[in-house]
Design a protein around this motif. Structure first.
Motif, short mmCIF file in Angstrom:
data_model
loop_
_atom_site.label_atom_id
_atom_site.label_comp_id
_atom_site.label_asym_id
_atom_site.label_seq_id
_atom_site.Cartn_x
_atom_site.Cartn_y
_atom_site.Cartn_z
N LEU A 52 -0.84 2.68 39.98
CA LEU A 52 0.20 1.70 39.69
C LEU A 52 -0.36 0.28 39.68
O LEU A 52 -0.02 -0.53 38.82
CB LEU A 52 1.35 1.81 40.69
N ALA A 53 -1.24 -0.02 40.64
CA ALA A 53 -1.86 -1.35 40.71
C ALA A 53 -2.68 -1.63 39.45
O ALA A 53 -2.81 -2.78 39.04
CB ALA A 53 -2.73 -1.47 41.95
N ALA A 54 -3.22 -0.57 38.82
CA ALA A 54 -4.00 -0.71 37.59
C ALA A 54 -3.14 -0.57 36.34
O ALA A 54 -3.64 -0.57 35.22
CB ALA A 54 -5.11 0.34 37.57
N GLY A 55 -1.81 -0.44 36.52
CA GLY A 55 -0.91 -0.29 35.38
C GLY A 55 -0.87 1.10 34.80
O GLY A 55 -0.56 1.28 33.63
N GLU A 56 -1.21 2.11 35.63
CA GLU A 56 -1.23 3.49 35.18
C GLU A 56 -0.37 4.36 36.08
O GLU A 56 -0.31 4.15 37.29
CB GLU A 56 -2.65 4.06 35.22
N ARG A 106 14.07 6.64 38.79
CA ARG A 106 15.25 5.86 38.41
C ARG A 106 15.19 5.58 36.91
O ARG A 106 14.12 5.38 36.34
CB ARG A 106 15.25 4.54 39.18
N ILE A 107 16.36 5.57 36.28
CA ILE A 107 16.44 5.29 34.85
C ILE A 107 17.21 4.00 34.64
O ILE A 107 18.30 3.83 35.18
CB ILE A 107 17.13 6.45 34.10
N ALA A 117 8.99 -2.07 37.70
CA ALA A 117 10.12 -2.96 37.88
C ALA A 117 10.33 -3.19 39.37
O ALA A 117 9.90 -2.39 40.21
CB ALA A 117 11.38 -2.35 37.27
N ASP A 118 10.99 -4.28 39.70
CA ASP A 118 11.32 -4.55 41.10
C ASP A 118 12.26 -3.47 41.60
O ASP A 118 13.22 -3.12 40.93
CB ASP A 118 11.98 -5.93 41.24
N GLY A 178 9.22 -4.16 46.62
CA GLY A 178 8.04 -3.76 45.88
C GLY A 178 8.36 -3.45 44.43
O GLY A 178 9.47 -3.65 43.96
N ARG A 179 7.35 -2.98 43.73
CA ARG A 179 7.50 -2.61 42.32
C ARG A 179 7.25 -1.12 42.18
O ARG A 179 6.31 -0.60 42.74
CB ARG A 179 6.57 -3.44 41.44
N ARG A 180 8.13 -0.46 41.44
CA ARG A 180 8.07 0.99 41.28
C ARG A 180 8.29 1.34 39.81
O ARG A 180 8.92 0.58 39.07
CB ARG A 180 9.19 1.67 42.09
N PRO A 181 7.83 2.52 39.40
CA PRO A 181 8.10 2.94 38.02
C PRO A 181 9.60 3.17 37.80
O PRO A 181 10.28 3.73 38.65
CB PRO A 181 7.36 4.28 37.91
N VAL A 182 10.07 2.71 36.67
CA VAL A 182 11.45 2.92 36.24
C VAL A 182 11.35 3.39 34.79
O VAL A 182 10.54 2.90 34.01
CB VAL A 182 12.27 1.62 36.33
#
Length: 136
Positions: A15-19, A95-96, A114-115, A120-124
C-alpha cells in the motif's frame, strides 16, 4: 487480525508503494488472502508478496446499516463488497465508494487509497464507470 499484525507487513508495504498485494506460495504457486504464516494449500512456509490487479469484479455486496466500529458510525450506511481479482484466484472484502443503488453483481471496480473513517488510508473500491466520470 489488526493492521499491526506481522502477517500484514507485506500488504502494508505494498500500500505504501501504491500497490495492492497478496501472498503467493513459492512451493505450489497458490495465491492466497488473507495472509498467513504458511500456504493454506500445501503448508509451505515460504511465500512472496505479489502485486494484484488494480481492477476487479464485484462478486457480492451488502450495506452496513449499523456498526459499533469507532469512526464508521457516522459513515453508515455504506456498502461493503467482496471483490474477485482476475488471474489471482482470490477475493478480497472492502468498502465501496458508491451509492448502493448503483451497484450490480459482476460490475468492474477499481481500488484507490482513501482516508478511512477509522484513521489512516485504506483501499476503497469504486465502480470503474464512476472512476472514468471523475477523470473527465
Amino acid at each position: 487480525m489488526t493492521d499491526g499484525h506481522p502477517d500484514l507487513a507485506g500488504y502494508r508495504q505494498g500500500l505504501a508503494a501504491g500497490e495492492l498485494r497478496a501472498q503467493r506460495c513459492t512451493g505450489c504457486t497458490t495465491m492466497f488472502w488473507p495472509p498467513r504464516p504458511a500456504c493454506p494449500r500445501c503448508r509451505c512456509p515460504d511465500t512472496s508478496w505479489e502485486r494484484l490487479p488494480d481492477t476487479g469484479e464485484l462478486f457480492t455486496w451488502t450495506v452496513v446499516a449499523h456498526t459499533r466500529l469507532e469512526g464508521f458510525r457516522d459513515a453508515a450506511p455504506y456498502p461493503v463488497g467482496m471483490i474477485g481479482l482476475p488471474g489471482a484466484g482470490i477475493r478480497m472484502i472492502g468498502r465501496i465508494d458508491a451509492p448502493p443503488e448503483e451497484l450490480a453483481i459482476g460490475m468492474p471496480v477499481r481500488w484507490t487509497l482513501a482516508d478511512s473513517p477509522a484513521g489512516g488510508r485504506r483501499p476503497v473500491w469504486t465502480p470503474v464507470q464512476a472512476v472514468r466520470e471523475e477523470n473527465r
